[in-house]
Design a protein around this motif. Structure first.
Motif, PDB file in Angstrom:
ATOM      1  N   VAL A  75       4.538  -7.012   1.352  1.00  0.00           N
ATOM      2  CA  VAL A  75       3.109  -6.694   1.366  1.00  0.00           C
ATOM      3  C   VAL A  75       2.499  -7.333   2.606  1.00  0.00           C
ATOM      4  O   VAL A  75       3.009  -8.351   3.105  1.00  0.00           O
ATOM      5  CB  VAL A  75       2.387  -7.195   0.098  1.00  0.00           C
ATOM      6  CG1 VAL A  75       2.910  -6.491  -1.125  1.00  0.00           C
ATOM      7  CG2 VAL A  75       2.507  -8.696  -0.036  1.00  0.00           C
ATOM      8  N   PRO A  76       1.418  -6.779   3.126  1.00  0.00           N
ATOM      9  CA  PRO A  76       0.793  -7.350   4.325  1.00  0.00           C
ATOM     10  C   PRO A  76       0.142  -8.699   4.005  1.00  0.00           C
ATOM     11  O   PRO A  76      -0.589  -8.812   3.019  1.00  0.00           O
ATOM     12  CB  PRO A  76      -0.262  -6.318   4.716  1.00  0.00           C
ATOM     13  CG  PRO A  76       0.078  -5.083   3.947  1.00  0.00           C
ATOM     14  CD  PRO A  76       0.772  -5.533   2.706  1.00  0.00           C
ATOM     15  N   PRO A  77       0.381  -9.734   4.821  1.00  0.00           N
ATOM     16  CA  PRO A  77      -0.269 -11.019   4.580  1.00  0.00           C
ATOM     17  C   PRO A  77      -1.755 -10.979   4.890  1.00  0.00           C
ATOM     18  O   PRO A  77      -2.571 -11.534   4.165  1.00  0.00           O
ATOM     19  CB  PRO A  77       0.462 -11.980   5.515  1.00  0.00           C
ATOM     20  CG  PRO A  77       1.030 -11.111   6.599  1.00  0.00           C
ATOM     21  CD  PRO A  77       1.306  -9.786   5.967  1.00  0.00           C
ATOM     22  N   PRO A 130       0.811  -1.230   0.000  1.00  0.00           N
ATOM     23  CA  PRO A 130       0.000   0.000   0.000  1.00  0.00           C
ATOM     24  C   PRO A 130       0.838   1.271   0.000  1.00  0.00           C
ATOM     25  O   PRO A 130       0.366   2.329  -0.462  1.00  0.00           O
ATOM     26  CB  PRO A 130      -0.812  -0.129   1.301  1.00  0.00           C
ATOM     27  CG  PRO A 130      -0.836  -1.589   1.602  1.00  0.00           C
ATOM     28  CD  PRO A 130       0.476  -2.127   1.112  1.00  0.00           C
ATOM     29  N   ASP A 131       2.061   1.157   0.477  1.00  0.00           N
ATOM     30  CA  ASP A 131       2.919   2.356   0.542  1.00  0.00           C
ATOM     31  C   ASP A 131       3.817   2.511  -0.675  1.00  0.00           C
ATOM     32  O   ASP A 131       4.681   3.396  -0.709  1.00  0.00           O
ATOM     33  CB  ASP A 131       3.788   2.286   1.804  1.00  0.00           C
ATOM     34  CG  ASP A 131       2.954   2.295   3.072  1.00  0.00           C
ATOM     35  OD1 ASP A 131       1.876   2.919   3.047  1.00  0.00           O
ATOM     36  OD2 ASP A 131       3.359   1.644   4.054  1.00  0.00           O
ATOM     37  N   GLY A 132       3.693   1.650  -1.643  1.00  0.00           N
ATOM     38  CA  GLY A 132       4.550   1.758  -2.818  1.00  0.00           C
ATOM     39  C   GLY A 132       4.162   0.726  -3.861  1.00  0.00           C
ATOM     40  O   GLY A 132       3.313  -0.138  -3.633  1.00  0.00           O
ATOM     41  N   GLU A 190      -3.819  -5.440  -2.406  1.00  0.00           N
ATOM     42  CA  GLU A 190      -2.859  -4.841  -1.483  1.00  0.00           C
ATOM     43  C   GLU A 190      -2.570  -5.712  -0.270  1.00  0.00           C
ATOM     44  O   GLU A 190      -1.964  -5.244   0.694  1.00  0.00           O
ATOM     45  CB  GLU A 190      -3.361  -3.465  -1.039  1.00  0.00           C
ATOM     46  CG  GLU A 190      -3.427  -2.474  -2.199  1.00  0.00           C
ATOM     47  CD  GLU A 190      -3.827  -1.075  -1.743  1.00  0.00           C
ATOM     48  OE1 GLU A 190      -4.214  -0.935  -0.557  1.00  0.00           O
ATOM     49  OE2 GLU A 190      -3.743  -0.147  -2.565  1.00  0.00           O
ATOM     50  N   SER A 191      -3.003  -6.983  -0.324  1.00  0.00           N
ATOM     51  CA  SER A 191      -2.688  -7.909   0.764  1.00  0.00           C
ATOM     52  C   SER A 191      -2.883  -9.333   0.259  1.00  0.00           C
ATOM     53  O   SER A 191      -3.473  -9.554  -0.804  1.00  0.00           O
ATOM     54  CB  SER A 191      -3.588  -7.676   1.990  1.00  0.00           C
ATOM     55  OG  SER A 191      -4.924  -8.060   1.684  1.00  0.00           O
ATOM     56  N   ALA A 240       1.253   0.971 -12.841  1.00  0.00           N
ATOM     57  CA  ALA A 240       0.957   1.911 -13.931  1.00  0.00           C
ATOM     58  C   ALA A 240       1.810   1.607 -15.155  1.00  0.00           C
ATOM     59  O   ALA A 240       1.340   1.658 -16.301  1.00  0.00           O
ATOM     60  CB  ALA A 240       1.201   3.345 -13.453  1.00  0.00           C
ATOM     61  N   ALA A 241       3.078   1.256 -14.946  1.00  0.00           N
ATOM     62  CA  ALA A 241       3.958   0.947 -16.075  1.00  0.00           C
ATOM     63  C   ALA A 241       3.483  -0.304 -16.818  1.00  0.00           C
ATOM     64  O   ALA A 241       3.559  -0.376 -18.052  1.00  0.00           O
ATOM     65  CB  ALA A 241       5.393   0.762 -15.567  1.00  0.00           C
ATOM     66  N   LEU A 242       2.988  -1.284 -16.086  1.00  0.00           N
ATOM     67  CA  LEU A 242       2.485  -2.509 -16.716  1.00  0.00           C
ATOM     68  C   LEU A 242       1.229  -2.211 -17.551  1.00  0.00           C
ATOM     69  O   LEU A 242       1.052  -2.761 -18.642  1.00  0.00           O
ATOM     70  CB  LEU A 242       2.191  -3.564 -15.653  1.00  0.00           C
ATOM     71  CG  LEU A 242       3.391  -4.085 -14.854  1.00  0.00           C
ATOM     72  CD1 LEU A 242       2.953  -5.109 -13.824  1.00  0.00           C
ATOM     73  CD2 LEU A 242       4.456  -4.675 -15.777  1.00  0.00           C
ATOM     74  N   LYS A 243       0.367  -1.350 -17.012  1.00  0.00           N
ATOM     75  CA  LYS A 243      -0.811  -0.957 -17.785  1.00  0.00           C
ATOM     76  C   LYS A 243      -0.407  -0.224 -19.056  1.00  0.00           C
ATOM     77  O   LYS A 243      -0.976  -0.452 -20.142  1.00  0.00           O
ATOM     78  CB  LYS A 243      -1.723  -0.073 -16.938  1.00  0.00           C
ATOM     79  CG  LYS A 243      -2.434  -0.814 -15.816  1.00  0.00           C
ATOM     80  CD  LYS A 243      -3.327   0.129 -15.025  1.00  0.00           C
ATOM     81  CE  LYS A 243      -4.029  -0.609 -13.888  1.00  0.00           C
ATOM     82  NZ  LYS A 243      -4.897   0.295 -13.082  1.00  0.00           N
TER      83      LYS A 243
END
Length: 528
Positions: free
Chosen positions: A57-59, A13-15, A34-35, A21-24
């Motif tokens: 990333v948060p589990p 969530p922090d990065g 985000e988890s 965006a680059a992949l899109k």
């Protein structure tokens, strides 16, 4: 317009937003989470072709930062073939590689330059291009494992019931199939009824409801067609399910059925039906593997039925053996005892006859009849016991067996000439009995001076017993006793004994006359 490849990107969530965006921008259909928990939810609803996850990333709730490992576990549990790419910053890169080792498709170190995006795109493109091959290989491995387990149960199963139940259990409990059953099919009525259903499937409710309703008409038709055509049938079916509880309502479910008849050497053992809710179920390789498994199942059932039939025949033969033994015992005791009493009384009468010739003539006639009756009893007992014996073949010496038989002929015995040292595949006791009966028959005709020979035929197809003192005219061997100067029931029984022994060996028998010789010829004999 071509469908864009879909990628699930699990970001911190922090990065990580710039990577998504680059992949899109590169033309990919990117879905973000985000988890680990949200990633699992997304995978349940979507079918991406690749998963990219940051290591930090948060589990679950966001309290930890190494949730990439948890994401990987979630992906593996839902779709183990889906390629997984890990993105890790330099700080955690070595730890990530050590933790995952070779368990993922690729690693991308996170840097503050465009090289990270380029490397990640190459990894994603490679993963997506390899996905079909990965899925085919995984599918084949799953199928092979299921077939291996099916074949294993066939080896271990003890009877037909266990074969059928264990096979459908293996299919039902595998991850590839929803349910399996073995059904009895009535082609005239157009119906199929499950005889054995799989236990322990992944969807117990579906299986139980399917068992309760037996099979709907839509489910029965493919099974009926499989039996009628003698070929496998694959059908796409529509099943309506009623959901209980808060999800109450009726839903329509698509599934596929693979039906294959269980046939082996003209015997039919039902139809095996395998169900799946996968859209790509039962492609060519899978059908081929299931057909081979079905053939093995039919073979195993056929063998199990043959074992049952063999056990029943063995028990029947045992009962017959016991009856014949009892018959021989009754003949030996119930007939021989009163005969012995009569012969004893006759000896007393001889002692008091005082030389009266007429009385002695009558006594001599009675004595001859008693002797014939005793011989008849002996032969009946021999016939009963011969019929009761089990045939046990082994390499057997012709000369040794012939000499043993000659030594058991009453009186001085015949002069025996043996011109062979051959061994034959025969039951030793039956062969000895055969020689004994033939020798006695020849001695009865020619007297104690009979000269008998045993020789191997020039054609190597058998052997012959040759009597050189009293030739018989050519005749049917079954009527041989009729040629005796005094045909009797005892000689008829002797001939029956000969024919029984010949039939038990699958030999052929003939009688030939050459000048002053009579040849008892036995052919179709296997020499060792």
């Amino acid at each position: 317009m071509a469908t864009r490849p879909q990628v699930l990107f699990v970001r911190n969530p922090d990065g990580g937003g710039h990577l998504a965006a680059a992949l899109k921008d590169a033309g990919l259909d990117v879905v973000t989470a985000e988890s680990a928990r949200s990633a699992a939810t997304t995978l349940e609803a979507r079918t991406p072709q690749c998963v990219v996850s940051q290591y930090a990333v948060p589990p679950e709730s966001g309290t930890e930062t190494d949730g990439g490992a948890t994401v990987r576990e979630a992906v593996t549990s839902i779709d183990p073939d889906l390629p997984f790419i890990l993105v890790s910053d330099i700080e955690h890169y070595d730890d990530a590689r050590e933790q995952f080792d070779e368990d993922i498709f690729g690693y991308v170190p996170l840097r503050e330059d465009t090289d990270t995006v380029k490397l990640l795109l190459r990894q994603i493109q490679s993963a997506i291009s390899q996905l079909p091959a990965r899925r085919r290989a995984a599918m084949q491995a799953q199928i092979n494992e299921v077939i291996r387990q099916v074949n294993g149960t066939l080896v271990r199963a003890r009877d037909r019931e266990e074969i059928e139940q264990s096979v459908v259990d293996v299919l039902t409990q595998s991850h590839r199939y929803r349910w399996a059953c073995l059904a009895s099919v009535d082609t005239q009525a157009g119906t199929a009824a499950p005889r054995t259903g799989g236990r322990g499937g992944a969807d117990e409710g579906w299986r139980d409801r399917d068992r309760e309703r037996a099979l709907t008409i839509a489910h029965q038709q493919p099974l009926v067609e499989a039996k009628e055509e003698g070929e496998t049938v694959v059908s796409r079916l529509t099943t309506e399910r009623t959901l209980p509880g808060e999800d109450a309502g009726t839903v329509t479910q698509m599934e596929s059925v693979f039906a294959v008849p269980l046939d082996y050497e003209g015997s039919h053992y039902g139809v095996l039906a395998v169900y799946s809710n996968r859209a790509s179920a039962f492609q060519t390789d899978e059908r081929r593997a299931l057909r081979e498994a079905a053939r093995n199942v039919a073979l195993a059932i056929h063998a199990a039925e043959a074992r049952v039939e063999l056990r029943e025949r063995t028990r029947a033969l045992k009962r017959q053996h016991d009856r014949l033994e009892e018959f021989a015992r009754v003949i030996s005791h119930e007939l021989r005892h009163p005969l012995q009493v009569a012969m004893g009384r006759l000896e007393i009468v001889e002692d008091v006859a005082n030389g009266e010739d007429l009385l002695f003539d009558q006594i001599d006639t009675i004595e001859r009849n008693h002797t014939q009756m005793e011989q008849l009893i002996d032969d009946l007992v021999a016939l009963a016991r011969e019929n009761a014996r089990q045939h046990e073949s082994e390499p057997t010496s012709l000369p040794v067996t012939a000499r043993r038989a000659a030594g058991m002929v009453d009186g001085p015995g015949p002069t025996l000439r043996i011109d062979t040292e051959a061994f034959v595949d025969a039951d030793p006791e039956r062969l000895r009995h055969l020689f004994e009966v033939v020798f006695e028959f020849a001695v009865d005709r020619a007297g104690d001076t009979a000269t008998l020979g045993v020789e191997r035929l020039d054609s190597d197809a058998g052997f012959a017993v040759v009597s050189t003192d009293d030739a018989l005219p050519d005749a049917d061997p079954e009527e041989l006793f009729q040629m005796h100067p005094e045909p009797s029931d005892a000689r008829r029984i002797s001939m029956r004994i000969i024919m029984n022994i010949i039939e038990s060996h699958d030999w052929s028998f003939d009688v030939e006359s050459r000048g002053e010789e009579t040849r008892f010829v036995f052919t179709n004999v296997e020499f060792i």
